[in-house]
Scaffold this active site. Structure first.
Site, PDB file in Angstrom:
ATOM      1  N   GLU A  82      -6.333   4.754   7.956  1.00 20.11           N
ATOM      2  CA  GLU A  82      -6.169   6.167   7.713  1.00 20.11           C
ATOM      3  C   GLU A  82      -7.642   6.695   7.083  1.00 20.11           C
ATOM      4  O   GLU A  82      -7.871   7.907   7.226  1.00 20.11           O
ATOM      5  CB  GLU A  82      -4.910   6.217   6.651  1.00 20.11           C
ATOM      6  CG  GLU A  82      -3.676   6.014   7.505  1.00 20.11           C
ATOM      7  CD  GLU A  82      -2.752   5.363   7.074  1.00 20.11           C
ATOM      8  OE1 GLU A  82      -2.545   5.474   5.339  1.00 20.11           O
ATOM      9  OE2 GLU A  82      -1.856   4.738   7.536  1.00 20.11           O
ATOM     10  N   SER A 105       3.895  -2.215  10.175  1.00 18.30           N
ATOM     11  CA  SER A 105       5.057  -2.167  10.379  1.00 18.30           C
ATOM     12  C   SER A 105       6.064  -3.672  10.123  1.00 18.30           C
ATOM     13  O   SER A 105       6.916  -3.898  10.661  1.00 18.30           O
ATOM     14  CB  SER A 105       5.843  -1.835  11.851  1.00 18.30           C
ATOM     15  OG  SER A 105       5.492  -0.753  12.131  1.00 18.30           O
ATOM     16  N   GLU A 161      -5.019  -4.906  10.686  1.00 21.91           N
ATOM     17  CA  GLU A 161      -4.004  -3.864  10.967  1.00 21.91           C
ATOM     18  C   GLU A 161      -4.342  -3.298  12.222  1.00 21.91           C
ATOM     19  O   GLU A 161      -4.976  -2.157  12.163  1.00 21.91           O
ATOM     20  CB  GLU A 161      -4.085  -2.894   9.760  1.00 21.91           C
ATOM     21  CG  GLU A 161      -3.748  -3.454   8.291  1.00 21.91           C
ATOM     22  CD  GLU A 161      -3.119  -2.486   7.427  1.00 21.91           C
ATOM     23  OE1 GLU A 161      -2.232  -2.665   6.874  1.00 21.91           O
ATOM     24  OE2 GLU A 161      -3.826  -1.496   6.949  1.00 21.91           O
ATOM     25  N   ASN A 166       1.063  -1.155  -0.023  1.00 22.61           N
ATOM     26  CA  ASN A 166      -0.079   0.181   0.122  1.00 22.61           C
ATOM     27  C   ASN A 166       0.859   1.224   0.003  1.00 22.61           C
ATOM     28  O   ASN A 166       1.378   1.505   0.953  1.00 22.61           O
ATOM     29  CB  ASN A 166      -0.849  -0.053   1.291  1.00 22.61           C
ATOM     30  CG  ASN A 166      -1.677   1.100   1.540  1.00 22.61           C
ATOM     31  OD1 ASN A 166      -1.717   2.019   0.497  1.00 22.61           O
ATOM     32  ND2 ASN A 166      -2.391   1.248   2.382  1.00 22.61           N
ATOM     33  N   GLY A 175       2.750   2.217  10.718  1.00 19.91           N
ATOM     34  CA  GLY A 175       3.939   3.379  10.610  1.00 19.91           C
ATOM     35  C   GLY A 175       4.490   3.720  11.873  1.00 19.91           C
ATOM     36  O   GLY A 175       5.248   4.777  11.938  1.00 19.91           O
ATOM     37  N   HIS A 189      -9.339   0.980   5.133  1.00 20.52           N
ATOM     38  CA  HIS A 189      -8.098   1.304   6.004  1.00 20.52           C
ATOM     39  C   HIS A 189      -8.182   2.192   6.965  1.00 20.52           C
ATOM     40  O   HIS A 189      -8.978   3.066   6.999  1.00 20.52           O
ATOM     41  CB  HIS A 189      -6.821   1.856   4.546  1.00 20.52           C
ATOM     42  CG  HIS A 189      -5.704   1.857   5.385  1.00 20.52           C
ATOM     43  ND1 HIS A 189      -5.018   2.742   6.460  1.00 20.52           N
ATOM     44  CD2 HIS A 189      -4.673   0.990   5.191  1.00 20.52           C
ATOM     45  CE1 HIS A 189      -3.785   2.428   6.409  1.00 20.52           C
ATOM     46  NE2 HIS A 189      -3.493   1.425   5.978  1.00 20.52           N
ATOM     47  N   LYS A 221       0.262   4.272  -0.247  1.00 22.02           N
ATOM     48  CA  LYS A 221      -0.490   5.399   0.410  1.00 22.02           C
ATOM     49  C   LYS A 221      -0.379   6.802  -0.410  1.00 22.02           C
ATOM     50  O   LYS A 221      -0.170   6.462  -1.862  1.00 22.02           O
ATOM     51  CB  LYS A 221       0.237   5.555   1.805  1.00 22.02           C
ATOM     52  CG  LYS A 221      -0.182   4.286   2.809  1.00 22.02           C
ATOM     53  CD  LYS A 221       0.227   4.374   4.122  1.00 22.02           C
ATOM     54  CE  LYS A 221       0.037   2.865   4.779  1.00 22.02           C
ATOM     55  NZ  LYS A 221       0.407   3.054   6.247  1.00 22.02           N
TER      56      LYS A 221
END
Ligand code: 13P
Length: 249
Positions: free
Chosen positions: A96, A212, A166, A9, A172, A94, A11
Site C-alpha cells: 500500500e 488474507s 505479500e 498490521n 484484503g 508494504h 493499517k
C-alpha cells in the site's frame, strides 16, 4: 530454528479509544504457541499502546518511517521519533505504501539503511501484482524487489531483517495464496538469499506470508517449511481471530 512471528498490521484503523479496547482484548487472550507476537497501530497511538503493553510479550511496532533523520518533511515520522515512543521494529515496503504513496525500491533501500542505523528491526514487505502472477513473472518481480532494496547490505544486517511476502492480489481480497504457492515463493526467496549470502544466512531469516490469512487457513499455511509466520491485516483487528492465528503454529 527460525523465529516464528505473527504480526498484526492494523493499517489506518482504530482511533485511540478503539486501540485501547482492542489491546485490552488482546491481553486477555492465551498464547499457546512460541510465535513472537507484534501489533502495528497507527502512529498517533503508538505511545499509548507501548505503555499499555510494556509488561506484556506483545511488541508494538510501526507501519512506516521516513528515511531522513529529521527536517522539512511535513507529515513524516523519523526513526528516532519511533524509538522515542518505544518502537523497536518497523514495517517497510508494504504494497500500500508502494502503490498509493509512490515508494520505490530506491526509497525503500534508504529507509532500510536508516532503520538499521537506528538499530530498528525491519519487516520488509514485497510481492507481485496479479498481472505478474498470471504472466508467470512473479519470481522475477519478487527477486528484483529484494535485490534492489536489500542486497547492498552486509550479511550481518540480516540479523535485524524479517521478510514478508505479500502477494498484492491476496491482500484484503479474501483470496489467499494456496499453501503451495506460498511455500514455492518462500523457498524461492530463501534460494535468492542463499545465492547471495550463503545457506546459513538464508536459513536464519524469518519469512512471513501476508494476504488474507484467517483463523481457518493459518494452520495450513504455517505448516509449510519455509513459512515462518504471518503479517495479518483484517483478521488482526479482532482479538479472537488474531490469537487463533497466533496459536495456529
Ligand atoms: P489482509 O490480511 O487484510 O489481507 O492484509 C494483509 C496485509 O496487507 C498485512 O500487511
Amino acid at each position: 530454528m527460525r523465529q516464528q512471528i505473527v504480526a498484526g498490521n492494523w493499517k489506518m484503523n482504530n482511533d485511540l479509544a478503539q486501540t485501547e479496547t482492542l489491546i485490552t482484548s488482546l491481553k486477555n487472550q492465551t498464547k499457546t504457541s512460541n510465535a513472537e507476537v507484534m501489533i502495528a497501530p497507527t502512529f498517533t497511538n503508538l505511545w499509548q499502546a507501548y505503555q499499555t503493553l510494556k509488561d506484556d510479550t506483545i511488541e508494538v511496532i510501526a507501519q512506516n518511517m521516513h528515511f531522513a533523520e529529521n527536517g522539512a518533511y511535513t507529515g513524516e515520522i523519523s526513526a528516532s521519533m519511533l524509538k522515542s515512543v518505544g518502537v523497536k521494529t518497523v514495517i517497510l515496503g508494504h504494497s500500500e505504501r508502494r502503490e498509493y504513496f509512490g515508494e520505490t525500491d530506491t526509497i525503500l533501500a534508504k529507509k532500510v539503511d536508516t532503520a538499521l542505523a537506528h538499530h530498528l528491526r525491519v519487516i520488509f514487505c514485497f510481492g507481485e501484482v496479479l498481472a505478474d502472477r498470471k504472466s508467470g513473472n512473479h519470481e522475477n518481480i519478487v527477486e528484483g524487489q529484494i535485490k534492489n532494496a536489500l542486497f547492498h547490505l552486509e550479511a550481518s544486517a540480516f540479523k535485524n531483517i524479517v521478510l514478508a511476502y505479500e502477494p498484492v492480489w491476496a491482500i484484503g481480497t479474501g483470496e489467499t495464496a494456496t499453501p503451495e504457492q506460498a511455500q514455492d515463493m518462500h523457498a524461492f526467496i530463501r534460494k535468492t538469499l542463499a545465492n547471495k549470502y550463503g545457506n546459513d544466512l538464508a536459513n536464519s531469516v524469518s519469512i512471513l506470508y501476508g494476504g488474507s490469512v484467517k483463523p481457518n487457513n493459518a494452520q495450513e499455511i504455517f505448516s509449510k517449511p519455509d513459512v515462518d509466520g504471518g503479517l495479518i491485516g483484517g483478521a488482526a483487528l479482532n482479538a479472537n481471530d488474531f490469537f487463533a492465528i497466533v496459536n495456529a503454529f
